[in-house]
Design a protein around this motif. Structure first.
Motif, short mmCIF file in Angstrom:
data_model
loop_
_atom_site.label_atom_id
_atom_site.label_comp_id
_atom_site.label_asym_id
_atom_site.label_seq_id
_atom_site.Cartn_x
_atom_site.Cartn_y
_atom_site.Cartn_z
N SER A 158 51.85 -27.17 -58.80
CA SER A 158 53.13 -27.83 -59.07
C SER A 158 54.23 -26.82 -59.36
CB SER A 158 52.98 -28.80 -60.26
OG SER A 158 54.24 -29.35 -60.60
N VAL A 159 55.38 -27.05 -58.76
CA VAL A 159 56.55 -26.21 -59.02
C VAL A 159 57.01 -26.35 -60.47
CG1 VAL A 159 58.97 -25.84 -58.38
CG2 VAL A 159 57.28 -26.33 -56.61
N LEU A 160 56.79 -27.54 -61.04
CA LEU A 160 57.24 -27.82 -62.41
C LEU A 160 56.52 -26.97 -63.44
CD1 LEU A 160 57.44 -31.72 -62.23
CD2 LEU A 160 59.32 -30.08 -61.98
N ASP A 161 55.34 -26.46 -63.08
CA ASP A 161 54.54 -25.68 -64.03
C ASP A 161 54.84 -24.19 -63.96
OD1 ASP A 161 53.31 -28.02 -64.80
OD2 ASP A 161 51.67 -27.80 -63.36
N ASN A 162 55.75 -23.79 -63.10
CA ASN A 162 56.04 -22.37 -62.92
C ASN A 162 57.46 -22.06 -63.42
OD1 ASN A 162 57.02 -19.89 -61.25
ND2 ASN A 162 54.80 -19.87 -61.00
N GLN A 211 61.25 -22.62 -61.60
CA GLN A 211 62.23 -23.48 -62.26
C GLN A 211 63.54 -22.73 -62.50
OE1 GLN A 211 62.04 -26.92 -63.17
NE2 GLN A 211 60.46 -26.62 -61.62
N ALA A 212 63.44 -21.45 -62.85
CA ALA A 212 64.65 -20.64 -63.06
C ALA A 212 65.42 -20.48 -61.75
CB ALA A 212 64.26 -19.27 -63.62
N LEU A 213 64.70 -20.26 -60.65
CA LEU A 213 65.37 -20.13 -59.34
C LEU A 213 66.04 -21.43 -58.93
CD1 LEU A 213 62.69 -18.03 -57.41
CD2 LEU A 213 65.00 -17.29 -58.04
N LEU A 214 65.38 -22.56 -59.20
CA LEU A 214 65.99 -23.86 -58.90
C LEU A 214 67.27 -24.07 -59.70
CD1 LEU A 214 62.88 -26.24 -58.68
CD2 LEU A 214 64.39 -25.56 -56.81
N ALA A 215 67.24 -23.66 -60.97
CA ALA A 215 68.43 -23.79 -61.82
C ALA A 215 69.56 -22.91 -61.30
CB ALA A 215 68.08 -23.43 -63.26
N GLU A 216 69.23 -21.70 -60.87
CA GLU A 216 70.26 -20.80 -60.33
C GLU A 216 70.85 -21.35 -59.05
OE1 GLU A 216 68.32 -16.62 -62.03
OE2 GLU A 216 68.10 -17.18 -59.92
N ARG A 217 69.98 -21.89 -58.20
CA ARG A 217 70.48 -22.45 -56.94
C ARG A 217 71.39 -23.66 -57.20
NH1 ARG A 217 67.50 -25.81 -52.21
NH2 ARG A 217 69.19 -25.71 -50.72
N GLU A 224 64.52 -16.53 -51.75
CA GLU A 224 63.69 -16.01 -52.84
C GLU A 224 62.77 -17.10 -53.38
OE1 GLU A 224 64.18 -13.86 -57.23
OE2 GLU A 224 65.96 -14.35 -56.02
N PHE A 225 63.33 -18.32 -53.50
CA PHE A 225 62.51 -19.44 -53.99
C PHE A 225 61.38 -19.74 -53.00
CE2 PHE A 225 61.46 -23.94 -53.83
CZ PHE A 225 61.09 -24.18 -55.15
N ASN A 226 61.71 -19.81 -51.71
CA ASN A 226 60.69 -20.11 -50.70
C ASN A 226 59.56 -19.09 -50.72
OD1 ASN A 226 62.16 -22.33 -49.87
ND2 ASN A 226 63.12 -21.29 -48.15
N LEU A 227 59.94 -17.82 -50.85
CA LEU A 227 58.92 -16.76 -50.88
C LEU A 227 58.07 -16.86 -52.15
CD1 LEU A 227 57.70 -14.24 -49.62
CD2 LEU A 227 59.48 -12.89 -50.75
N SER A 228 58.74 -17.07 -53.28
CA SER A 228 58.00 -17.17 -54.54
C SER A 228 57.10 -18.40 -54.55
CB SER A 228 58.98 -17.24 -55.72
OG SER A 228 59.76 -16.08 -55.79
N ARG A 283 80.77 -11.23 -48.76
CA ARG A 283 80.54 -9.86 -49.22
C ARG A 283 79.09 -9.72 -49.65
NH1 ARG A 283 83.01 -8.77 -53.89
NH2 ARG A 283 83.43 -10.95 -54.40
N GLY A 284 78.53 -8.57 -49.44
CA GLY A 284 77.15 -8.35 -49.84
C GLY A 284 77.06 -8.05 -51.33
N LEU A 285 76.49 -8.96 -52.08
CA LEU A 285 76.34 -8.79 -53.52
C LEU A 285 74.88 -8.96 -53.91
CD1 LEU A 285 79.33 -10.91 -54.93
CD2 LEU A 285 79.28 -8.45 -54.53
N THR A 286 74.50 -8.30 -54.97
CA THR A 286 73.18 -8.55 -55.53
C THR A 286 73.20 -9.92 -56.21
OG1 THR A 286 73.73 -7.54 -57.66
CG2 THR A 286 72.85 -6.09 -55.93
N LYS A 287 72.02 -10.42 -56.52
CA LYS A 287 71.97 -11.74 -57.17
C LYS A 287 72.66 -11.70 -58.52
CE LYS A 287 68.26 -13.70 -59.00
NZ LYS A 287 66.98 -14.42 -59.17
N ALA A 288 72.47 -10.61 -59.26
CA ALA A 288 73.11 -10.49 -60.58
C ALA A 288 74.63 -10.51 -60.45
CB ALA A 288 72.64 -9.22 -61.27
N GLU A 289 75.14 -9.77 -59.45
CA GLU A 289 76.59 -9.75 -59.24
C GLU A 289 77.10 -11.13 -58.81
OE1 GLU A 289 77.17 -5.10 -57.77
OE2 GLU A 289 76.69 -6.68 -56.31
#
Length: 599
Positions: A37-41, A45-51, A234-238, A77-83
């Motif tokens: 389950s995605v809910l248990d990870n 969950q953090a990636l879903l919230a960011e998206r 990133e979510f799909n890969l994780s 523009r090419g930015l990192t996720k943090a940026e």
């Protein structure tokens, strides 16, 4: 049609797994089976919230850009996720500031409106009086309760009367008790002039901030879109890594997924070329196979309606092509007016183009049905002298009600036929015999007793044949409804099915009368607006009358079109999702096919 799927297992050495996933993502055809389950990870969950956070920002920027004509959106523009997330945070800060400014504006507007009642005065003078030993107190009370004697007792001065409320002040020596039956309102902390000055400054700040937001939307929109894609990737890969089982001391990575059968050979060739091991597996009863719908150009327009309720499961039939013609006909019957069906397709975002095409088909149904029933923009065509020769060909309200019931019965029988075929596909021929028997029973009885009600007399021989078919069908339905069970249990089950069939069939069929009632209401209401336009402008000169009639007709028919559109969508949906789905024994619960690929 539901696309046939194949189930595959992939086993890869752990050091090669990253390269394998890269290849798999480039192929973009494998729907990964979710075993965890995605809910248990927490990471997922953090990636879903960011998206979700980025998606909200994208919608906001898209809305701002759509409000400006000929806007030029800057490239990504090419930015990192943090940026990128920091960029989203900046937007959220501006939005929060905008909300604060809007709240301050509302508060100032209230203060200004209230101070307009009191008029302009100087708080400095009130403070001087305070130092001199006098208190100035503000009061308000209903005008009927105002006492003139307060002027003598407390030096009350009338300021204003507004909406049956009297506003006044008293000037008394400090410490004097004031016994007045009136409210002491909380006054703004500034005078009217300063409030207006503060409002001007606030409006300037709001304008500057709005311009900053518009500039942000044009500069950062595409950058945010790319950021969302990267987070999705990133979510799909994780998620794929989470769904991977580790075998042989974490040395072997085992992944299970589903692939459209027609695309499986190309995938096999690509993986064999890279030397990866895979094995096709049998689909088990408990497998939740992803659903991919494949329909022709017409039926594809109705897929959003299917998804609105639920996708079918893998063992069912795709309901889209089965209900699409009925939905189109039901919409036309509910709309009830041929003129209202004149939809025009305009240039829109490509995402919305299919919906406009769908409405064109629905509008065509409304034109055909409305014209056949003799209503065109509320005008009863049968009453038009020029059409007197063909007025007998228009469908009357009585015939329309009969047709609504008949078409309802046809859809119910069709639904039960679909349920019988589904039973045959899922469990085998012997389990479908009783459902098919009920279809023959209902059809034969409907023809034997229904056609005479429609003034279609049948020869006695034909009627006897229909009744014979019904009797044979009942015998089969009573004695073979549960293959493998004893005859007494079958008979009891048959009696119970008969009760459910009779009560359910009557209620379901009568539900279709709404098609007649709603269509008739729309046509009548259109005629009422036409009559209002004539009667309310009677006695005016020709120019003024033409203008007033046009306004009444435009407003009236616009309201009627809106009401007809809502009812013509809601009620056919109800008939499909409740009556038809129930009789077709639609199960639903399918999960949409989402292959592992780059966003």
């Amino acid at each position: 049609m539901i696309v046939k799927m194949s189930k595959y297992a992939f086993m890869v050495y752990h050091r090669e797994y990253d390269a394998f996933l890269t290849t798999l993502r480039e192929l973009g055809v494998v729907h990964v089976k979710e075993t965890n389950s995605v809910l248990d990870n927490a990471e997922l969950q953090a990636l879903l919230a960011e998206r979700k956070q980025v998606s909200t920002a994208i919608r906001y920027c898209k809305n701002l850009n759509s409000q400006t004509k000929e806007v030029t959106v800057a490239p990504a523009r090419g930015l990192t996720k943090a940026e990128g997330l920091k960029l989203v945070g900046k937007l959220e800060e501006m939005q929060e500031k905008q909300a604060q400014l809007q709240a301050a504006k509302v508060s100032l507007e209230k203060d200004i409106a209230y101070m307009d009642i009191w008029g302009e005065f100087s708080y400095a003078n009130i403070r001087r009086l305070k130092k001199a030993g006098f208190d100035v107190t503000f009061f308000s009370c209903p005008t009927s309760k105002y006492e003139p004697k307060w002027g003598e007792e407390y030096n009350a001065f009338l300021v204003n009367n507004f909406q049956s409320v009297t506003y006044f002040v008293t000037v008394t020596k400090t410490g004097t008790p004031i016994d007045i039956d009136a409210e002491r309102p909380k006054m703004p902390d500034r005078g009217l002039a300063k409030l207006h000055l503060a409002m001007e400054q606030l409006l300037d700040n709001i304008k500057v901030l709005n311009n900053q937001l518009k500039e942000y939307a044009t500069k950062q929109y595409n950058t945010l879109v790319e950021l969302e894609k990267n987070i999705q990737n990133e979510f799909n890969l994780s998620n794929t890594l989470v769904q991977t089982d580790r075998e042989a001391g974490d040395k072997l990575m085992l992944l299970v997924g589903f692939v459209p059968t027609e695309e499986a050979p190309a995938m096999e060739v690509a993986l064999e070329k890279e030397g990866y091991y895979f094995q096709e597996l049998d689909i088990q009863d408990g497998d939740r196979v992803p659903i991919k719908l494949k329909n022709n150009k017409f039926n594809r327009l109705y897929e959003p309606i299917t998804k609105m309720f639920s996708l079918p499961n893998y063992t069912e039939f795709d309901p889209t092509p089965l209900f699409a013609p009925f939905f189109m006909l039901f919409f036309g019957l509910c709309f009830g007016d041929g003129g209202y069906g004149l939809f025009f397709k305009r240039k829109v975002n490509p995402d919305f183009k299919p919906y406009l095409t769908l409405f064109q088909y629905l509008g065509l149904a409304a034109i055909i049905v409305g014209t056949c029933t003799g209503s065109f923009f509320g005008i009863a065509l049968a009453d038009v002298p020029a059409l007197s020769k063909v007025k007998d060909y228009f469908v009357s309200s009585d015939n329309l009600m009969t047709f609504s019931i008949v078409i309802g019965l046809v859809q119910i029988i069709f639904g039960k036929t679909v349920a019988a075929f589904k039973m045959k596909a899922q469990k085998g021929v012997k389990y479908s015999i009783a459902p098919f028997a009920w279809v023959f029973v209902i059809t034969a009885l409907a023809l034997a007793f229904g056609l005479p009600m429609l003034n279609l007399q049948l020869p006695e021989t034909v009627k006897t044949v229909f009744i014979g078919i019904a009797v044979i069908g009942l015998v089969v339905a009573y004695l073979y409804n549960s293959p493998g069970k004893n005859i007494f249990l079958n008979f009891g089950t048959g009696l119970w099915n008969t009760y459910n069939m009779a009560s359910g069939l009557l209620g379901d069929t009568l539900s279709y009368i709404r098609l007649f009632a709603i269509g008739l209401t729309g046509a009548i209401l259109g005629g009422v607006f036409n009559q209002l336009a004539v009667d309310m402008t009677e006695g005016m000169n020709i120019v003024l009358r033409a203008v007033c009639m046009l306004l009444i007709l435009l407003v009236g028919h616009a309201i009627n079109i809106g009401l007809c559109t809502i009812s013509s969508l809601v009620h056919p949906l109800r008939l499909i999702f409740v009556e038809y789905y129930k009789n077709a024994e639609f199960e639903g619960g399918g999960k949409e096919y989402r292959p592992f690929k780059k966003a």
